[in-house]
Design an enzyme around this catalytic site. Structure first.
Site, PDB file in Angstrom:
ATOM      1  N   ASP A 191      -5.897  11.877  -2.371  1.00  0.00           N
ATOM      2  CA  ASP A 191      -5.096  12.038  -0.838  1.00  0.00           C
ATOM      3  C   ASP A 191      -3.567  12.129  -1.033  1.00  0.00           C
ATOM      4  O   ASP A 191      -2.908  11.411  -1.590  1.00  0.00           O
ATOM      5  CB  ASP A 191      -5.008  11.261   0.277  1.00  0.00           C
ATOM      6  CG  ASP A 191      -5.089  11.588   1.466  1.00  0.00           C
ATOM      7  OD1 ASP A 191      -4.006  12.612   1.388  1.00  0.00           O
ATOM      8  OD2 ASP A 191      -4.572  10.879   2.227  1.00  0.00           O
TER       9      ASP A 191
ATOM     10  N   ASP B  27      -7.394  16.434   6.432  1.00  0.00           N
ATOM     11  CA  ASP B  27      -6.764  15.271   7.219  1.00  0.00           C
ATOM     12  C   ASP B  27      -6.275  15.084   8.636  1.00  0.00           C
ATOM     13  O   ASP B  27      -6.307  15.513   9.751  1.00  0.00           O
ATOM     14  CB  ASP B  27      -6.656  14.091   5.933  1.00  0.00           C
ATOM     15  CG  ASP B  27      -6.101  13.080   6.881  1.00  0.00           C
ATOM     16  OD1 ASP B  27      -6.786  12.681   8.131  1.00  0.00           O
ATOM     17  OD2 ASP B  27      -5.572  11.987   6.960  1.00  0.00           O
TER      18      ASP B  27
ATOM     19  N   GLU C  66     -14.054   5.534   4.550  1.00  0.00           N
ATOM     20  CA  GLU C  66     -13.352   5.086   4.426  1.00  0.00           C
ATOM     21  C   GLU C  66     -13.105   3.309   5.605  1.00  0.00           C
ATOM     22  O   GLU C  66     -11.143   3.502   5.801  1.00  0.00           O
ATOM     23  CB  GLU C  66     -11.976   6.216   4.368  1.00  0.00           C
ATOM     24  CG  GLU C  66     -10.903   7.038   4.985  1.00  0.00           C
ATOM     25  CD  GLU C  66     -10.050   7.880   4.639  1.00  0.00           C
ATOM     26  OE1 GLU C  66      -9.778   7.651   3.589  1.00  0.00           O
ATOM     27  OE2 GLU C  66      -9.914   7.764   5.678  1.00  0.00           O
TER      28      GLU C  66
ATOM     29  N   LYS D 136     -10.739  11.261  12.789  1.00  0.00           N
ATOM     30  CA  LYS D 136      -9.734   9.895  12.655  1.00  0.00           C
ATOM     31  C   LYS D 136      -9.890   9.480  13.987  1.00  0.00           C
ATOM     32  O   LYS D 136      -9.051  10.207  14.819  1.00  0.00           O
ATOM     33  CB  LYS D 136      -8.945  10.564  12.635  1.00  0.00           C
ATOM     34  CG  LYS D 136      -8.945   9.937  10.827  1.00  0.00           C
ATOM     35  CD  LYS D 136      -7.314   9.404  10.005  1.00  0.00           C
ATOM     36  CE  LYS D 136      -7.849   9.753   8.528  1.00  0.00           C
ATOM     37  NZ  LYS D 136      -6.185   9.848   7.787  1.00  0.00           N
TER      38      LYS D 136
ATOM     39  N   LYS E 255     -10.681   6.060  -3.695  1.00  0.00           N
ATOM     40  CA  LYS E 255      -9.677   7.501  -3.295  1.00  0.00           C
ATOM     41  C   LYS E 255      -8.546   6.945  -3.896  1.00  0.00           C
ATOM     42  O   LYS E 255      -7.861   5.538  -4.000  1.00  0.00           O
ATOM     43  CB  LYS E 255      -9.390   7.197  -1.573  1.00  0.00           C
ATOM     44  CG  LYS E 255      -8.314   8.191  -0.855  1.00  0.00           C
ATOM     45  CD  LYS E 255      -8.862   8.511   1.086  1.00  0.00           C
ATOM     46  CE  LYS E 255      -7.852   8.776   1.638  1.00  0.00           C
ATOM     47  NZ  LYS E 255      -7.724   9.106   2.067  1.00  0.00           N
TER      48      LYS E 255
ATOM     49  N   GLU F  99      -7.617  16.036  -0.900  1.00  0.00           N
ATOM     50  CA  GLU F  99      -7.383  15.610   0.807  1.00  0.00           C
ATOM     51  C   GLU F  99      -5.872  16.015   1.170  1.00  0.00           C
ATOM     52  O   GLU F  99      -4.593  15.820   0.572  1.00  0.00           O
ATOM     53  CB  GLU F  99      -6.988  14.031   1.456  1.00  0.00           C
ATOM     54  CG  GLU F  99      -7.542  13.878   3.189  1.00  0.00           C
ATOM     55  CD  GLU F  99      -7.591  12.168   3.051  1.00  0.00           C
ATOM     56  OE1 GLU F  99      -9.063  11.716   1.766  1.00  0.00           O
ATOM     57  OE2 GLU F  99      -6.686  11.660   4.138  1.00  0.00           O
TER      58      GLU F  99
ATOM     59  N   LYS G 130      -3.744   7.925  -3.776  1.00  0.00           N
ATOM     60  CA  LYS G 130      -2.985   8.243  -2.769  1.00  0.00           C
ATOM     61  C   LYS G 130      -1.717   8.990  -4.112  1.00  0.00           C
ATOM     62  O   LYS G 130      -1.279   7.641  -4.750  1.00  0.00           O
ATOM     63  CB  LYS G 130      -2.249   7.642  -2.334  1.00  0.00           C
ATOM     64  CG  LYS G 130      -3.368   6.547  -0.922  1.00  0.00           C
ATOM     65  CD  LYS G 130      -3.858   7.636   0.228  1.00  0.00           C
ATOM     66  CE  LYS G 130      -3.474   7.228   1.461  1.00  0.00           C
ATOM     67  NZ  LYS G 130      -3.817   7.578   1.945  1.00  0.00           N
TER      68      LYS G 130
ATOM     69  N   HIS H 250       1.102  -0.809  -0.029  1.00  0.00           N
ATOM     70  CA  HIS H 250      -0.110   0.201   0.193  1.00  0.00           C
ATOM     71  C   HIS H 250       0.683   1.599   0.011  1.00  0.00           C
ATOM     72  O   HIS H 250       1.347   1.599   1.065  1.00  0.00           O
ATOM     73  CB  HIS H 250      -0.968  -0.017   1.554  1.00  0.00           C
ATOM     74  CG  HIS H 250      -2.026   1.045   0.919  1.00  0.00           C
ATOM     75  ND1 HIS H 250      -3.359   0.357   0.653  1.00  0.00           N
ATOM     76  CD2 HIS H 250      -2.252   1.752   1.946  1.00  0.00           C
ATOM     77  CE1 HIS H 250      -3.830   1.425   0.734  1.00  0.00           C
ATOM     78  NE2 HIS H 250      -3.697   2.463   1.683  1.00  0.00           N
TER      79      HIS H 250
END
Ligand code: MUC
Ligand code: MG
Length: 373
Positions: free
Chosen positions: A198, A249, A327, A273, A167, A224, A169, A22
């Site tokens: 993001d 974020d 998410e 979060k 989303k 984001e 990255k 990831h």
């Protein structure tokens, strides 16, 4: 109700492999490390919680190893023998004696809420005022590090119906390369599929102005954290300059951050979060600030496993308006789980467990299997 004491708190580090690497701007994850908390009370009830970050110390200021040490050395002795019945009193005590360390505080609060819910026979959402929904929309993050693989992954997930939004990255490459990657994926999935991006703080404000203009042109729905989390004024400028919504974020960490951002109109959406905020109750405070300021909400993740994701889901389910969905896909990024019953994800949503407390149970054999020795 007679008083019930906290007898002991245990924390273990659990490492679970991810289904694929990831890629984020600051780290590439090949596994996820979770600190799992068990809080044992004098009435025989046990509450569970999770403290998880991303990429060691590359995302947040607390590492998994440091979080375990904080719990074992400072929090467990401080809370031993204290009443488990007032979560507000315990959290105030923690704030008085322990500065910062919000990820850990979130795990402890989760465990206290789980225990209290089990004790009273109600869900954590009920303890927090009650759920307005039993399911939450969940997008998926495409971050394999390869445009073609991301497109394939998106198409498979759209066909299965598990997710309806994505989303992306970016921030690891030159900005033009990243923008081309995003545009290719957006073109492949089509105009009806929501795609957000993001940047994880990777752009200077001057680059962000150029990059966001291109992303907006490509039809991206939400941007984001494009710039450094400390640049609140810059985030306000970008929010005012662009039509595409800008989401805070990393900048929207604590309740006080949310207040300062709202005052500056820095961000038209906040990513909530539980780890950043220091618990579920603080999420409701951040949400109240956002609502009063006309800022939309999004249910974020620290890529927690099932325990942290379910805790997040309980508090998110109490928010009447979660305009951008969530998410909470963390458990799906992992090859295995440490709970007895895995979560249900289908048709673009997750089902929130409805039993007392969090409504989930640890599978101790699995915890033993993946526990760091
Ligand atoms: C972040 O910054 O939003 C959430 C989803 C994902 O893939 O990474 C995280 C972190
Ligand atoms: Mg983010």
């Amino acid at each position: 109700m007679e008083d019930i004491k906290i007898e002991r708190i245990e924390a273990v580090i659990v490492d679970l492999p991810t289904i694929r690497p990831h890629h984020l701007s600051m780290a590439v994850m090949r596994n996820q490390t979770m600190v799992i908390v068990q809080l044992f009370c004098s009435d025989g009830i046990e509450g569970i919680g999770e403290a998880t970050t991303i990429g060691g110390l590359s995302y947040g200021e607390e590492s998994p190893e440091g979080m375990k040490l904080t719990i074992d050395t400072y929090i467990a002795p401080l809370l031993q023998g204290k009443s488990a019945l007032s979560i507000n009193a315990i959290m105030a005590l923690l704030d008085y004696h322990i500065k910062g360390n919000n990820f850990v505080k979130s795990a402890i609060e989760t465990a206290l809420l789980d225990a209290q819910g089990k004790r009273l026979g109600v869900s954590v959402a009920t303890l927090l005022g009650g759920a307005v929904t039993k399911t939450l929309p969940v997008l998926w993050t495409l971050a394999s590090g390869d445009t073609e693989k991301d497109i394939q992954e998106a198409q498979t997930l759209l066909q299965s119906g598990r997710h309806k939004a994505f989303k992306l990255k970016i921030g690891r490459n030159d900005w033009k390369t990243d923008v081309a990657h995003v545009a290719a994926i957006k073109k492949a999935v089509g105009p009806d599929v929501m795609v957000t991006v993001d940047v994880n703080q990777a752009w200077a404000e001057s680059i962000a102005k150029q990059g966001i203009a291109r992303l907006q042109e490509a039809g991206i729905d939400l941007i984001e954290q494009p710039i450094l989390k400390t640049n609140f004024d810059g985030l306000a400028r970008l929010t005012q300059y662009f039509t595409v919504p800008i989401m805070a974020d990393e900048a929207a960490g604590t309740v006080s951050d949310a207040f300062k951002l709202a005052k500056l109109a820095a961000g038209s959406v906040f990513a909530l979060k539980i780890a950043k905020a220091g618990g579920l109750i603080n999420i409701q405070k951040q949400a109240a600030i956002a609502q009063a300021a006309g800022i939309s909400l999004y249910g974020g993740t620290m890529l927690e496993g099932t325990v942290g994701s379910v805790a997040s889901a309980h508090v998110f389910s109490t928010l009447p308006k979660l305009d951008w969905g969530t998410e909470l896909f963390g458990p799906l990024l992992l090859t295995d789980d440490i709970v007895k019953t895995r979560l249900n994800y289908s048709n673009g949503v997750m089902e929130i467990p409805q039993g007392p407390g969090l409504g989930i149970e640890l599978d101790m054999q699995q915890v033993e299997k993946y526990k760091r020795k």
